[in-house]
Structure formats: structure tokens, C-alpha cells
Design an enzyme around this catalytic site. Structure first.
Site, PDB file in Angstrom:
ATOM      1  N   LYS A  14       0.823  -1.212   0.000  1.00 24.42           N
ATOM      2  CA  LYS A  14       0.000   0.000   0.000  1.00 24.42           C
ATOM      3  C   LYS A  14       0.854   1.257   0.000  1.00 24.42           C
ATOM      4  CE  LYS A  14      -1.181  -0.673   4.836  1.00 24.42           C
ATOM      5  NZ  LYS A  14       0.038  -0.106   5.418  1.00 24.42           N
ATOM      6  N   ARG A  89      -6.065   2.389  11.677  1.00 23.20           N
ATOM      7  CA  ARG A  89      -5.659   1.005  11.858  1.00 23.20           C
ATOM      8  C   ARG A  89      -6.457   0.322  12.967  1.00 23.20           C
ATOM      9  NH1 ARG A  89      -0.239   1.471   9.824  1.00 23.20           N
ATOM     10  NH2 ARG A  89       0.744  -0.544   9.522  1.00 23.20           N
ATOM     11  N   ARG A 128      12.098  -7.085   2.205  1.00 24.28           N
ATOM     12  CA  ARG A 128      12.235  -5.648   2.424  1.00 24.28           C
ATOM     13  C   ARG A 128      13.312  -5.330   3.468  1.00 24.28           C
ATOM     14  NH1 ARG A 128       6.778  -2.480   3.982  1.00 24.28           N
ATOM     15  NH2 ARG A 128       7.174  -3.324   6.054  1.00 24.28           N
ATOM     16  N   ARG A 130      13.321  -4.082   6.647  1.00 26.03           N
ATOM     17  CA  ARG A 130      13.299  -2.913   7.515  1.00 26.03           C
ATOM     18  C   ARG A 130      13.580  -3.353   8.948  1.00 26.03           C
ATOM     19  NH1 ARG A 130       7.800  -0.039   6.685  1.00 26.03           N
ATOM     20  NH2 ARG A 130       7.278  -1.108   8.628  1.00 26.03           N
ATOM     21  N   ARG A 141       2.991  -8.699  13.709  1.00 25.35           N
ATOM     22  CA  ARG A 141       2.284  -7.593  13.033  1.00 25.35           C
ATOM     23  C   ARG A 141       1.074  -8.110  12.280  1.00 25.35           C
ATOM     24  NH1 ARG A 141       7.048  -5.196  10.529  1.00 25.35           N
ATOM     25  NH2 ARG A 141       5.759  -4.534   8.796  1.00 25.35           N
TER      26      ARG A 141
END
Ligand code: ADP
Length: 184
Positions: A14, A89, A128, A130, A141
Site C-alpha cells: 500500500k 488502523r 524488504r 526494515r 504484526r
């Protein structure tokens, strides 16, 4: 005027899609994750509080998030539209946002949900790399997403404000689908 809320599990893409679309539409891309990471990097008091939650894969408490979004939407560049990425959220955040947008007379167009399978999510997040992307944090998460954020799909669907897009496709196909939705 474009006012969109982007939703989807972590790793749905997103952020990437919201950024591309915001450039196309000439409106700011407002990512609460980016705002929080900047606050952490600067070591502000918000950043210091938020960092603990972020590194653990938890949501930053609503009491910190509500003021943050109100201030951001009050900025001059946000008066002609925006794409919200990462907010709301939780259901209380969504209720707060509805009330806020009502108060400032800025109705949003839709909530866009990027639908992605778990396998795709985990593969993308591991790639990714991170700081909060290690495998156990990612799994946490995802759990937090299912418990606290996924209910927003019904929240917006029941208000006839939900558009779902298949996020398992290539970046280009997702982008093309999104544009159709926005232009229609
Ligand atoms: P992703 O793209 O993986 O979904 P984000 O960059 O949107 O991640 O957010 C990173 C982290 O920032 C979240 O895991 C959470 O800790 C915090 N965060 C971002 N937005 C919110 C929000 N609206 N409410 C609570 N926490 C948030």
C-alpha cells in the site's frame, strides 16, 4: 478532489501504491508509518514513545495517533486532497477520522483495501528488511493486523465505502486497477 484511505496488511504494497497514486493525482501521500519513523529518527518525544511499540510489531496507542493525524490534516498542503496510508488502523481511529472529516468538511471518496495472501505478505516483508521486519515481528504484526485492523474492512463495507483490489498481482497491474477505481 482525491481523498482516499489505503488499507491492507503489512506488506500489501500500500505504501508503494499510495505514493505512486498521490504523485499522479497531485495530492500529498500521508503515511503514518513514515511520520512515525521520521519522529524516531529525530528522537522527538513522540518518536521515543512510538519506537518501542514499532520495534515490537505493536500498534502505537490511539492517544498518540489521533493528535498526530489531526495535526497532519490541518496542514495547508492537505486542504486539496490526500491519500492516507496506515491510518486508520483500529476501529476507534476510524470513528475518530469519520468525526474529524465531518468537522472539517472533507468527505473521503473510498477506503481502498489491498487484498493479499499471507504467503505473499511474508515473502515481501522478508525481502524488504526494515528494522521491524524480522520474521517473528512480522508474524506478530500480521496477528495485530487481523485482530485490530481487519475489522475496518467491514466498517467501511457496511458504510458502502469499501473498494477491494487484488494486491497479489504485479505492481503495474495493481496500479492499473487502482487508477480505474479512482477515475470512475
Ligand atoms: P506497513 O507498511 O508494514 O503496514 P507502516 O509503515 O504503515 O507499516 O507502519 C509501521 C509501524 O508504525 C506499525 O507497525 C505501527 O507500529 C506503527 N503505526 C503506523 N500507523 C499506525 C496507526 N495508525 N496506529 C498505530 N500504529 C501505527
Amino acid at each position: 478532489m482525491t481523498r482516499l484511505i489505503f488499507m491492507g496488511p503489512p506488506g500489501a504494497g500500500k505504501g508503494t501504491q499510495a505514493k505512486m497514486l498521490s504523485e499522479d493525482m497531485g495530492v500529498p501521500h500521508i503515511s503514518t508509518g513514515d511520520i512515525l519513523r521520521a519522529a524516531v529518527a529525530e528522537g522527538t518525544s513522540l518518536g521515543q514513545k512510538a519506537e518501542v511499540y514499532m520495534n515490537a510489531g505493536e500498534l502505537v496507542p490511539d492517544e498518540l495517533m489521533l493528535g498526530l493525524i489531526r495535526e497532519r490534516l490541518d496542514q495547508p498542503d492537505a486542504q486539496q486532497g490526500w491519500i492516507l496510508d496506515g491510518f486508520p488502523r483500529t476501529v476507534p481511529q476510524a470513528e475518530f477520522l469519520n468525526q474529524l472529516l465531518d468537522d472539517i468538511k472533507q468527505p473521503f471518496d473510498f477506503a481502498v483495501n489491498l487484498d493479499v495472501t499471507d504467503e505473499v505478505i511474508i515473502a515481501r516483508l522478508l525481502k524488504r528488511g526494515r528494522q521491524d521486519d524480522d520474521e517473528s515481528v512480522i508474524r506478530h504484526r500480521l496477528d495485530v493486523y487481523r485482530q485490530q485492523t481487519e475489522p475496518l474492512i467491514d466498517f467501511y463495507r457496511s458504510r458502502q465505502r469499501l473498494v477491494s483490489i487484488n494486491g497479489n498481482q504485479t505492481m503495474e497491474s495493481v496500479q492499473a486497477n487502482l487508477k480505474q477505481v479512482v477515475v470512475d
